[in-house]
Design a protein around this motif. Structure first.
Motif, PDB file in Angstrom:
ATOM      1  N   CYS A 111      27.499  30.591  38.383  1.00  0.00           N
ATOM      2  CA  CYS A 111      28.912  30.815  38.086  1.00  0.00           C
ATOM      3  C   CYS A 111      29.040  32.096  37.265  1.00  0.00           C
ATOM      4  O   CYS A 111      28.350  32.281  36.259  1.00  0.00           O
ATOM      5  CB  CYS A 111      29.488  29.632  37.314  1.00  0.00           C
ATOM      6  SG  CYS A 111      31.215  29.854  36.823  1.00  0.00           S
ATOM      7  N   ARG A 119      28.982  24.189  47.310  1.00  0.00           N
ATOM      8  CA  ARG A 119      29.972  23.591  46.407  1.00  0.00           C
ATOM      9  C   ARG A 119      30.655  24.638  45.533  1.00  0.00           C
ATOM     10  O   ARG A 119      31.555  24.316  44.762  1.00  0.00           O
ATOM     11  CB  ARG A 119      29.292  22.553  45.512  1.00  0.00           C
ATOM     12  CG  ARG A 119      28.735  21.392  46.340  1.00  0.00           C
ATOM     13  CD  ARG A 119      28.144  20.329  45.481  1.00  0.00           C
ATOM     14  NE  ARG A 119      29.189  19.706  44.693  1.00  0.00           N
ATOM     15  CZ  ARG A 119      28.948  18.956  43.626  1.00  0.00           C
ATOM     16  NH1 ARG A 119      27.724  18.748  43.221  1.00  0.00           N
ATOM     17  NH2 ARG A 119      29.954  18.416  42.963  1.00  0.00           N
ATOM     18  N   TYR A 147      31.815  30.958  41.567  1.00  0.00           N
ATOM     19  CA  TYR A 147      32.384  30.205  40.450  1.00  0.00           C
ATOM     20  C   TYR A 147      32.185  28.715  40.690  1.00  0.00           C
ATOM     21  O   TYR A 147      32.193  28.248  41.825  1.00  0.00           O
ATOM     22  CB  TYR A 147      33.877  30.515  40.297  1.00  0.00           C
ATOM     23  CG  TYR A 147      34.135  31.970  39.969  1.00  0.00           C
ATOM     24  CD1 TYR A 147      34.067  32.426  38.665  1.00  0.00           C
ATOM     25  CD2 TYR A 147      34.416  32.879  40.982  1.00  0.00           C
ATOM     26  CE1 TYR A 147      34.277  33.763  38.372  1.00  0.00           C
ATOM     27  CE2 TYR A 147      34.624  34.215  40.697  1.00  0.00           C
ATOM     28  CZ  TYR A 147      34.554  34.649  39.386  1.00  0.00           C
ATOM     29  OH  TYR A 147      34.753  35.968  39.099  1.00  0.00           O
ATOM     30  N   CYS A 148      32.074  27.962  39.573  1.00  0.00           N
ATOM     31  CA  CYS A 148      31.835  26.522  39.687  1.00  0.00           C
ATOM     32  C   CYS A 148      33.129  25.734  39.836  1.00  0.00           C
ATOM     33  O   CYS A 148      33.097  24.587  40.279  1.00  0.00           O
ATOM     34  CB  CYS A 148      31.053  26.025  38.472  1.00  0.00           C
ATOM     35  SG  CYS A 148      31.926  26.208  36.904  1.00  0.00           S
ATOM     36  N   SER A 149      34.263  26.307  39.456  1.00  0.00           N
ATOM     37  CA  SER A 149      35.537  25.588  39.571  1.00  0.00           C
ATOM     38  C   SER A 149      36.675  26.584  39.785  1.00  0.00           C
ATOM     39  O   SER A 149      36.527  27.792  39.581  1.00  0.00           O
ATOM     40  CB  SER A 149      35.803  24.776  38.302  1.00  0.00           C
ATOM     41  OG  SER A 149      36.003  25.635  37.201  1.00  0.00           O
ATOM     42  N   GLU A 150      37.808  26.057  40.173  1.00  0.00           N
ATOM     43  CA  GLU A 150      38.996  26.895  40.391  1.00  0.00           C
ATOM     44  C   GLU A 150      39.449  27.526  39.074  1.00  0.00           C
ATOM     45  O   GLU A 150      39.880  28.674  39.042  1.00  0.00           O
ATOM     46  CB  GLU A 150      40.116  26.044  41.001  1.00  0.00           C
ATOM     47  CG  GLU A 150      41.373  26.803  41.343  1.00  0.00           C
ATOM     48  CD  GLU A 150      41.160  27.836  42.452  1.00  0.00           C
ATOM     49  OE1 GLU A 150      41.965  28.795  42.512  1.00  0.00           O
ATOM     50  OE2 GLU A 150      40.228  27.707  43.253  1.00  0.00           O
ATOM     51  N   THR A 151      39.324  26.796  37.984  1.00  0.00           N
ATOM     52  CA  THR A 151      39.716  27.324  36.671  1.00  0.00           C
ATOM     53  C   THR A 151      38.887  28.556  36.318  1.00  0.00           C
ATOM     54  O   THR A 151      39.427  29.573  35.871  1.00  0.00           O
ATOM     55  CB  THR A 151      39.532  26.246  35.587  1.00  0.00           C
ATOM     56  OG1 THR A 151      40.249  25.082  35.971  1.00  0.00           O
ATOM     57  CG2 THR A 151      40.020  26.716  34.237  1.00  0.00           C
ATOM     58  N   HIS A 152      37.591  28.463  36.505  1.00  0.00           N
ATOM     59  CA  HIS A 152      36.730  29.602  36.196  1.00  0.00           C
ATOM     60  C   HIS A 152      36.969  30.760  37.159  1.00  0.00           C
ATOM     61  O   HIS A 152      36.860  31.922  36.776  1.00  0.00           O
ATOM     62  CB  HIS A 152      35.262  29.186  36.202  1.00  0.00           C
ATOM     63  CG  HIS A 152      34.875  28.423  34.981  1.00  0.00           C
ATOM     64  ND1 HIS A 152      33.586  28.007  34.748  1.00  0.00           N
ATOM     65  CD2 HIS A 152      35.606  27.991  33.917  1.00  0.00           C
ATOM     66  CE1 HIS A 152      33.540  27.363  33.592  1.00  0.00           C
ATOM     67  NE2 HIS A 152      34.760  27.331  33.082  1.00  0.00           N
ATOM     68  N   ARG A 153      37.305  30.442  38.406  1.00  0.00           N
ATOM     69  CA  ARG A 153      37.603  31.509  39.357  1.00  0.00           C
ATOM     70  C   ARG A 153      38.847  32.277  38.907  1.00  0.00           C
ATOM     71  O   ARG A 153      38.891  33.508  38.955  1.00  0.00           O
ATOM     72  CB  ARG A 153      37.820  30.950  40.761  1.00  0.00           C
ATOM     73  CG  ARG A 153      37.951  32.051  41.821  1.00  0.00           C
ATOM     74  CD  ARG A 153      38.282  31.483  43.176  1.00  0.00           C
ATOM     75  NE  ARG A 153      39.609  30.878  43.225  1.00  0.00           N
ATOM     76  CZ  ARG A 153      40.758  31.571  43.320  1.00  0.00           C
ATOM     77  NH1 ARG A 153      40.740  32.875  43.354  1.00  0.00           N
ATOM     78  NH2 ARG A 153      41.908  30.936  43.365  1.00  0.00           N
TER      79      ARG A 153
END
Length: 79
Positions: free
Chosen positions: A44, A55, A64-70
């Motif tokens: 990430c 994933r 990125y590991c999540s939409e928030t981090h993206r």
């Protein structure tokens, strides 16, 4: 009676031993474990967590590991 039992046991052991010499048992082989295909891992760009590529979310060649981090984008790192 005991002599008869001993003779029967001795003959049975001899027959078993001769059969074993004529037809040895097949060597036991361990079954091969199935090959597990390794999933490519990515890091990430925001928090540095490693996760399977299938994933992860990608944006502009960054993972990125999540939409928030993206949405937050890559983290500023001092190395």
């Amino acid at each position: 009676m005991v002599r008869l039992i001993m003779w029967v046991a001795l003959i049975a052991a001899a027959v078993w031993f001769i059969k074993r010499l004529i037809n040895p048992p097949a060597p036991r082989t361990k079954p091969e474990p199935p090959e597990i295909a390794a999933t490519p891992m990515v890091r990430c760009a925001h928090c540095g967590v490693h996760l399977p590529r299938d994933r992860a979310l990608s944006q502009e060649q960054q993972w990125y590991c999540s939409e928030t981090h993206r949405l937050q984008g890559p983290a500023a790192r001092d190395h």
